[in-house]
Structure formats: C-alpha cells, structure tokens
Design a protein around this motif. Structure first.
Motif, mmCIF file in Angstrom:
data_model
loop_
_atom_site.group_PDB
_atom_site.id
_atom_site.type_symbol
_atom_site.label_atom_id
_atom_site.label_comp_id
_atom_site.label_asym_id
_atom_site.label_seq_id
_atom_site.Cartn_x
_atom_site.Cartn_y
_atom_site.Cartn_z
ATOM 1 N N ALA A 183 76.012 161.846 30.170
ATOM 2 C CA ALA A 183 75.650 160.428 30.113
ATOM 3 C C ALA A 183 74.255 160.257 29.519
ATOM 4 C CB ALA A 183 75.724 159.806 31.504
ATOM 5 N N SER B 135 72.541 157.019 35.338
ATOM 6 C CA SER B 135 72.806 157.040 33.899
ATOM 7 C C SER B 135 74.301 157.205 33.634
ATOM 8 C CB SER B 135 72.012 158.140 33.194
ATOM 9 O OG SER B 135 72.381 159.410 33.655
ATOM 10 N N ARG B 136 74.987 157.933 34.498
ATOM 11 C CA ARG B 136 76.436 158.103 34.355
ATOM 12 C C ARG B 136 77.140 156.755 34.560
ATOM 13 N NH1 ARG B 136 80.853 159.963 37.580
ATOM 14 N NH2 ARG B 136 79.541 159.839 39.437
ATOM 15 N N LEU C 69 83.418 161.315 32.101
ATOM 16 C CA LEU C 69 82.186 161.193 32.889
ATOM 17 C C LEU C 69 82.524 161.035 34.373
ATOM 18 C CD1 LEU C 69 80.264 158.704 30.561
ATOM 19 C CD2 LEU C 69 79.908 161.161 30.739
ATOM 20 N N ALA D 34 76.460 154.552 31.489
ATOM 21 C CA ALA D 34 77.249 154.984 30.324
ATOM 22 C C ALA D 34 78.706 154.558 30.463
ATOM 23 C CB ALA D 34 77.140 156.494 30.145
ATOM 24 N N ILE D 35 79.251 154.634 31.669
ATOM 25 C CA ILE D 35 80.638 154.207 31.910
ATOM 26 C C ILE D 35 80.774 152.696 31.703
ATOM 27 C CG2 ILE D 35 82.397 153.926 33.715
ATOM 28 C CD1 ILE D 35 81.483 156.721 34.771
ATOM 29 N N SER E 186 85.077 156.924 30.081
ATOM 30 C CA SER E 186 84.844 157.141 31.512
ATOM 31 C C SER E 186 85.551 158.372 32.075
ATOM 32 C CB SER E 186 85.224 155.907 32.325
ATOM 33 O OG SER E 186 86.600 155.651 32.181
ATOM 34 N N ASP F 78 78.364 165.271 35.311
ATOM 35 C CA ASP F 78 78.436 164.688 33.969
ATOM 36 C C ASP F 78 77.270 163.755 33.659
ATOM 37 O OD1 ASP F 78 80.796 166.050 33.382
ATOM 38 O OD2 ASP F 78 82.069 164.428 34.163
ATOM 39 N N SER F 79 76.307 163.653 34.573
ATOM 40 C CA SER F 79 75.144 162.784 34.311
ATOM 41 C C SER F 79 74.345 163.281 33.107
ATOM 42 C CB SER F 79 74.257 162.662 35.548
ATOM 43 O OG SER F 79 73.748 163.918 35.907
#
Length: 164
Positions: free
Chosen positions: A147, A123-124, A138, A127-128, A135, A143-144
């Motif tokens: 995200a 998921s991280r 994250l 999201a990036i 980014s 940081d997941s």
C-alpha cells in the motif's frame, strides 16, 4: 507515463503505476546472505523486475519515485545500515538503467493522504479506498508495504507537473 513507486527496505514493495492505474505490485525481492542467513534485498532480481516492467515504455516516459528514508530514533545501527544499503542498491540500479529518479519524504506523501500520526496499517485502508479493484491483493496486514508503494506512486502521479 509509467511511475514506479518504491517503498525501500527488506520488507518494502515496488508498484508499477500507469496513468493512474496499478499495473502490478511486488514485494521487495530478497535473498539470504552470510553465515547467519540474514535477509537483504536482491539487486539482480530487482533489476530484472524493473526491466520487465518497463519493456513497453520509452525511458523518457518512466519516473522512479523512491521514498526518501533516513535514520529514525530507536533503530539499531545494524538495521539502519541494512536499510541504507537497500536504498543505495535501488538508487544504483535505477542510475545504471538511466531512469529518472525522484525522492519523496514519508511526511510529504502521508500528509497528502491524511496519514500523519496514523497506524502503519492506515495506508492499506487508504489504498483500498482509492483503488478498490486492487483490494484483494491488499487483504493481509503485511500488505501495508505494498500500500505504501502504491500511495507513493499515486502521490507522484497526482502532484507531479511536467515543466512547460
């Protein structure tokens, strides 16, 4: 429209998302409690973070989207109780603030982003890919959860339709 995407739980996050853009993402406010200094969500701080995040919006333009969580096989009774307590605190705060709440199951938003049966960290990465300007916030594996909150808000933004 301001969407507040919430990944509930002690290690969760809250994302403030306005018209397809991430405004800010915070880790779930927590505090220690009791003789064993157990971590739990800090309801007062959550209230103040949301209050601060919505101050420039009309309540009718705010949507709270909370991941609909349930017990999972293999999780301990105590951890599930704490998780449910966190979920209840979030619902209570948003109800008391008279904000519209929506709930989305993990399978639904994860399927939308092709994350079913993937690693937690996927998921991280997603999201990036979608929000490269974010980014730098994250960059760590932990940081997941941020995200997840971002993708929950983004899922709602992309799929929510206003009634005609």
């Amino acid at each position: 429209m301001l969407i507040i995407g919430i990944d509930p739980g002690i290690s969760g996050s809250i994302c403030f998302f306005d018209n397809g853009r991430i405004i800010k993402v915070i880790e779930m406010p927590t505090m220690t409690d009791g003789k064993k200094n157990k971590k739990q969500v800090n309801g007062a701080q959550i209230y103040h973070e949301i209050l601060d995040g919505i101050k420039n919006y009309d309540k009718k333009d705010i949507k709270i989207v909370i991941e609909q969580v349930s017990a999972m096989p293999g999780q301990g009774v105590t951890s599930m109780f704490n998780f449910g307590q966190s979920f209840g605190i979030l619902k209570g705060i948003c109800s008391a603030m008279q904000l519209s709440m929506y709930f989305v199951r993990p399978a639904k938003w994860k399927k939308y982003f092709n994350l079913i049966n993937s690693e937690k960290d996927a998921s991280r990465t997603r999201a990036i890919e979608i929000f490269p300007y974010f980014s730098s916030q994250l960059s760590k594996k932990k940081d997941s959860n941020k995200a997840d909150a971002i993708l929950i808000a983004s899922f709602f933004y992309e799929t929510y339709k206003l009634p005609e």
